[in-house]
Design a protein around this motif. Structure first.
Motif, PDB file in Angstrom:
ATOM      1  N   ALA A 213      49.404  45.814  58.721  1.00 12.94           N
ATOM      2  CA  ALA A 213      48.551  46.671  57.899  1.00 12.94           C
ATOM      3  C   ALA A 213      47.818  47.684  58.776  1.00 12.94           C
ATOM      4  N   TRP A 214      47.536  48.858  58.183  1.00 14.47           N
ATOM      5  CA  TRP A 214      46.868  49.931  58.927  1.00 14.47           C
ATOM      6  C   TRP A 214      45.358  49.714  58.895  1.00 14.47           C
ATOM      7  N   ASN A 215      44.781  49.310  60.020  1.00 15.64           N
ATOM      8  CA  ASN A 215      43.337  49.154  60.201  1.00 15.64           C
ATOM      9  C   ASN A 215      42.688  48.302  59.091  1.00 15.64           C
ATOM     10  N   PRO A 216      43.095  47.046  58.937  1.00 12.50           N
ATOM     11  CA  PRO A 216      42.496  46.206  57.880  1.00 12.50           C
ATOM     12  C   PRO A 216      41.049  45.837  58.204  1.00 12.50           C
ATOM     13  N   ILE A 217      40.179  45.944  57.205  1.00  9.03           N
ATOM     14  CA  ILE A 217      38.764  45.593  57.346  1.00  9.03           C
ATOM     15  C   ILE A 217      38.465  44.435  56.399  1.00  9.03           C
ATOM     16  N   CYS A 218      37.906  43.356  56.909  1.00 17.40           N
ATOM     17  CA  CYS A 218      37.559  42.206  56.060  1.00 17.40           C
ATOM     18  C   CYS A 218      36.286  42.541  55.280  1.00 17.40           C
ATOM     19  N   LEU A 219      36.403  42.545  53.941  1.00 17.96           N
ATOM     20  CA  LEU A 219      35.247  42.860  53.089  1.00 17.96           C
ATOM     21  C   LEU A 219      34.431  41.618  52.737  1.00 17.96           C
ATOM     22  N   GLY A 220      35.025  40.430  52.892  1.00 16.65           N
ATOM     23  CA  GLY A 220      34.308  39.195  52.568  1.00 16.65           C
ATOM     24  C   GLY A 220      35.212  38.197  51.865  1.00 16.65           C
ATOM     25  N   LEU A 221      34.581  37.231  51.183  1.00 14.15           N
ATOM     26  CA  LEU A 221      35.300  36.142  50.527  1.00 14.15           C
ATOM     27  C   LEU A 221      35.244  36.276  49.008  1.00 14.15           C
ATOM     28  N   VAL A 222      36.347  35.914  48.350  1.00 14.21           N
ATOM     29  CA  VAL A 222      36.400  35.865  46.888  1.00 14.21           C
ATOM     30  C   VAL A 222      37.009  34.528  46.474  1.00 14.21           C
ATOM     31  N   GLU A 223      36.900  34.216  45.161  1.00 20.72           N
ATOM     32  CA  GLU A 223      37.376  32.920  44.659  1.00 20.72           C
ATOM     33  C   GLU A 223      38.779  32.987  44.068  1.00 20.72           C
ATOM     34  N   GLY A 224      39.208  34.162  43.631  1.00 14.11           N
ATOM     35  CA  GLY A 224      40.536  34.252  43.017  1.00 14.11           C
ATOM     36  C   GLY A 224      40.752  35.592  42.345  1.00 14.11           C
ATOM     37  N   VAL A 225      41.937  35.754  41.764  1.00 11.68           N
ATOM     38  CA  VAL A 225      42.353  37.008  41.139  1.00 11.68           C
ATOM     39  C   VAL A 225      42.293  36.861  39.616  1.00 11.68           C
ATOM     40  N   ILE A 226      41.632  37.822  38.958  1.00 14.54           N
ATOM     41  CA  ILE A 226      41.658  37.886  37.494  1.00 14.54           C
ATOM     42  C   ILE A 226      42.814  38.776  37.046  1.00 14.54           C
ATOM     43  N   GLY A 227      43.020  39.881  37.746  1.00 10.71           N
ATOM     44  CA  GLY A 227      44.128  40.781  37.419  1.00 10.71           C
ATOM     45  C   GLY A 227      43.754  42.218  37.698  1.00 10.71           C
ATOM     46  N   LYS A 228      44.530  43.124  37.173  1.00  8.94           N
ATOM     47  CA  LYS A 228      44.225  44.546  37.348  1.00  8.94           C
ATOM     48  C   LYS A 228      44.199  45.206  35.972  1.00  8.94           C
ATOM     49  N   ILE A 229      43.463  46.297  35.867  1.00 10.00           N
ATOM     50  CA  ILE A 229      43.259  46.918  34.569  1.00 10.00           C
ATOM     51  C   ILE A 229      43.067  48.416  34.730  1.00 10.00           C
ATOM     52  N   GLN A 230      43.566  49.172  33.752  1.00  9.96           N
ATOM     53  CA  GLN A 230      43.303  50.606  33.655  1.00  9.96           C
ATOM     54  C   GLN A 230      42.732  50.849  32.263  1.00  9.96           C
ATOM     55  N   LEU A 231      41.442  51.125  32.178  1.00  8.73           N
ATOM     56  CA  LEU A 231      40.758  51.214  30.900  1.00  8.73           C
ATOM     57  C   LEU A 231      40.978  52.545  30.186  1.00  8.73           C
ATOM     58  N   HIS A 232      41.464  53.530  30.921  1.00 11.61           N
ATOM     59  CA  HIS A 232      41.731  54.847  30.312  1.00 11.61           C
ATOM     60  C   HIS A 232      42.802  55.525  31.148  1.00 11.61           C
ATOM     61  N   SER A 233      43.675  56.287  30.501  1.00  5.11           N
ATOM     62  CA  SER A 233      44.797  56.916  31.213  1.00  5.11           C
ATOM     63  C   SER A 233      44.338  57.911  32.281  1.00  5.11           C
ATOM     64  N   ASP A 234      43.128  58.457  32.134  1.00  4.82           N
ATOM     65  CA  ASP A 234      42.616  59.408  33.120  1.00  4.82           C
ATOM     66  C   ASP A 234      41.905  58.734  34.290  1.00  4.82           C
ATOM     67  N   LEU A 235      41.779  57.414  34.213  1.00  4.32           N
ATOM     68  CA  LEU A 235      41.026  56.692  35.231  1.00  4.32           C
ATOM     69  C   LEU A 235      41.958  55.885  36.127  1.00  4.32           C
ATOM     70  N   PRO A 236      41.508  55.540  37.340  1.00  2.48           N
ATOM     71  CA  PRO A 236      42.359  54.775  38.263  1.00  2.48           C
ATOM     72  C   PRO A 236      42.473  53.309  37.831  1.00  2.48           C
ATOM     73  N   TRP A 237      43.421  52.626  38.441  1.00  2.00           N
ATOM     74  CA  TRP A 237      43.537  51.184  38.244  1.00  2.00           C
ATOM     75  C   TRP A 237      42.418  50.482  39.003  1.00  2.00           C
ATOM     76  N   TRP A 238      41.952  49.383  38.436  1.00  2.00           N
ATOM     77  CA  TRP A 238      40.946  48.547  39.096  1.00  2.00           C
ATOM     78  C   TRP A 238      41.515  47.161  39.301  1.00  2.00           C
ATOM     79  N   LEU A 239      41.235  46.600  40.444  1.00  2.00           N
ATOM     80  CA  LEU A 239      41.598  45.210  40.735  1.00  2.00           C
ATOM     81  C   LEU A 239      40.358  44.355  40.493  1.00  2.00           C
ATOM     82  N   ILE A 240      40.490  43.342  39.629  1.00  2.00           N
ATOM     83  CA  ILE A 240      39.348  42.499  39.244  1.00  2.00           C
ATOM     84  C   ILE A 240      39.482  41.137  39.922  1.00  2.00           C
ATOM     85  N   LEU A 241      38.451  40.744  40.652  1.00  2.00           N
ATOM     86  CA  LEU A 241      38.465  39.480  41.396  1.00  2.00           C
ATOM     87  C   LEU A 241      37.283  38.601  40.989  1.00  2.00           C
TER      88      LEU A 241
END
Length: 524
Positions: A39-67
């Motif tokens: 990976a290119w310059n990976p930075i550890c952001l911290g700890l999470v418990e698991g993955v809920i999924g990803k979502i795009q709430l509007h076609s004009d908006l980016p995808w979000w990863l929900i954890l």
């Protein structure tokens, strides 16, 4: 598990497993943990418990990863299966290039000796200066660029509003639950039917209650065994687990102050008094989801608003006994239009137009539960009468021997908050309750099955419904405990047990009410 942010990916890593999420197209990919070196310059952001999924709430908006950022243990179900409630989530915008401050718990391996810096809040004078500077810059922008700036601001405003709603849904209501080892979407009876199912947990779930099904779809389509580790089915609803002691010498004054906490091993109660585990699990359907006044009645797929399956579990020694009930909006086309408090209900389709969709609803219900006993609690006079009458007409047109209709005007019988008068109803249907039985399993297998369910409703399927379901469930629980020899044949539930039991059902009502109406139950 550790969360890394690289130039083109977010990377979740635990042990030898890693899940890569592309920041270009949101694609999910399973890779070995050693690939982190690529990976290119990976930075550890911290700890999470698991993955809920990803979502795009509007076609004009980016995808979000929900954890899952933070969880709380609710307790353990029979078999030592831990149930957790999601208390905080992390939302990662896949288009954001700078490392995001998600306020995650720091990873000791990559943040050893580092404390999280406090957020710097500008002083009022600094804020005024920044605002004045921004205003001056804005005034020097050309007309075409002003249009782009305006569109960009509107887009940011929409993104911020949708993000706030998403965070509110997950964190304010605290209504999403999961277990890594137990299928919360299915009742004990559904889990005990047929031969042992060796499929992974997420492949056995009840589709009606799998709330993050589409958010996690990229993973479920991968199809390899390695993906099972990352898929966590969520339910929306309520879970509470308590250990109760049958002690008739104990006062109700010394009961534990908060039955919302997981059961703890008691040291002050003598072992001669029988103990049993009681759990409430409410599963809200993901179909026709939405808030009160916006979602009423049935849709064209036969789904109804505020549909919830509630399971009451009793566990004594190696015996687990389960009893389920459902609630759901009256399955006709109706609505309440307007913004004033409690608008007048109206029918939106004729009796003839409704028949096919009413049939679709109950055909699915009978396929799942075999028999249905409808308990209709709407007022038999006044503005609610139109809905109750429409319901009865559809039941008569459906004309099924597997459908029993009981009408009980709750407000008429329980006027003045005399909820004890619900016993009038439970006494009247007592034989039906006994004939319905319950699911009973032990180490050897299934001893008996529940034959049919009670489908309880009022207008909102909240306060009145919860009171009646609690009353029916209590009759069943007392019968179960007497069968198991935990309670004497002629004695009611001890005062302390009864108090904790009532609070559990009140908590259940509050939680479902917050999900559908936005407030706790109004207690009628």
């Amino acid at each position: 598990m550790e969360l890394f942010q690289a130039k083109d990916h977010y990377i979740l890593q635990q042990g030898e497993r890693a899940l890569w999420c592309s920041r270009r197209d949101g694609g999910l990919e399973l890779r070995p943990a050693t690939d982190l070196l690529l990976a290119w310059n990976p930075i550890c952001l911290g700890l999470v418990e698991g993955v809920i999924g990803k979502i795009q709430l509007h076609s004009d908006l980016p995808w979000w990863l929900i954890l899952i950022r933070q969880k709380a243990s609710v307790g353990k179900l029979p078999g030592d299966h831990e149930v957790c409630k999601i208390t905080k989530i992390a939302v990662l915008s896949l288009s954001e290039m700078e490392p995001q401050d998600l306020e995650l718990e720091l990873c000791k391996k990559h943040h050893f000796g580092i404390n999280r810096p406090e957020k710097i809040i500008p002083s009022p004078d600094e804020s005024k200066f920044l605002l004045k500077t921004f205003t001056n810059i804005k005034s020097n922008v050309s007309a075409p660029n002003k249009k782009k700036v305006k569109e960009s601001k509107e887009k940011e405003k929409l993104e911020r509003r949708l993000l706030e709603e998403l965070l509110k849904m997950f964190m304010d209501s605290e209504s999403f639950y999961y277990s890594l080892t137990y299928d919360l979407t299915n009742s004990v009876q559904r889990q005990s039917t047929g031969e042992k199912d060796c499929r992974p947990l997420w492949q056995k779930v009840d589709d009606r209650f799998f709330w993050n099904k589409y958010m996690i779809q990229d993973l479920t389509e991968i199809g390899t065994p390695d993906v099972d580790f990352w898929i966590i089915p969520l339910i929306q609803g309520f879970v509470q687990i308590e250990e109760l002691v049958v002690n008739y010498n104990e006062s109700s004054d010394d009961e534990k102050s908060s039955p919302e906490t997981p059961p703890q091993e008691s040291t002050c109660v003598d072992d001669i008094h029988p103990r049993f585990l009681v759990a409430l699990i409410s599963r809200r359907s993901r179909h026709r989801a939405g808030m009160r006044y916006k979602r009423r009645g049935v849709d064209k797929n036969g789904n109804v608003a505020n549909y919830v399956e509630t399971e009451q579990l009793i566990h004594v020694h190696n015996h687990t006994l389960s009893f389920i009930q459902t609630r759901g909006s009256v399955p006709v086309f109706w609505s309440q239009v307007g913004y004033r408090y409690n608008p007048r209900p109206r029918l939106d389709k004729s009796e003839k137009e409704t028949v096919a969709y009413f049939c679709a609803h109950f055909e699915e219900q009978l396929k799942i539960y075999k028999k249905q006993v409808i308990i209709n609690l709407v007022n038999q006079t006044g503005r609610e009468k139109i809905i109750g009458d429409a319901y009865l007409k559809q039941v008569l047109l459906f004309n099924s021997s597997h459908l029993t209709y009981v009408s009980f005007d709750f407000h008429e019988h329980c006027r003045g908050r005399k909820f004890e008068n619900v016993q009038t109803l439970t006494d009247a249907i007592y034989d039906i309750i006994l004939d319905m039985k319950w699911c009973w399993v032990d180490q050897a297998g299934v001893i008996c099955k529940q034959e049919g369910i009670f489908r309880v409703n009022c207008m909102d399927c909240l306060d009145r419904t919860n009171v009646v379901q609690a009353a029916i469930a209590r009759v069943v629980m007392e019968q179960q405990l007497k069968k198991l020899g935990v309670m004497p044949p002629e004695q009611p539930l001890p005062v302390k047990c009864n108090r904790i039991y009532q609070i559990m059902w009140a908590n259940n009502g509050d939680s479902i009410s917050r999900q559908y109406a936005g407030t706790a139950a109004l207690k009628i």
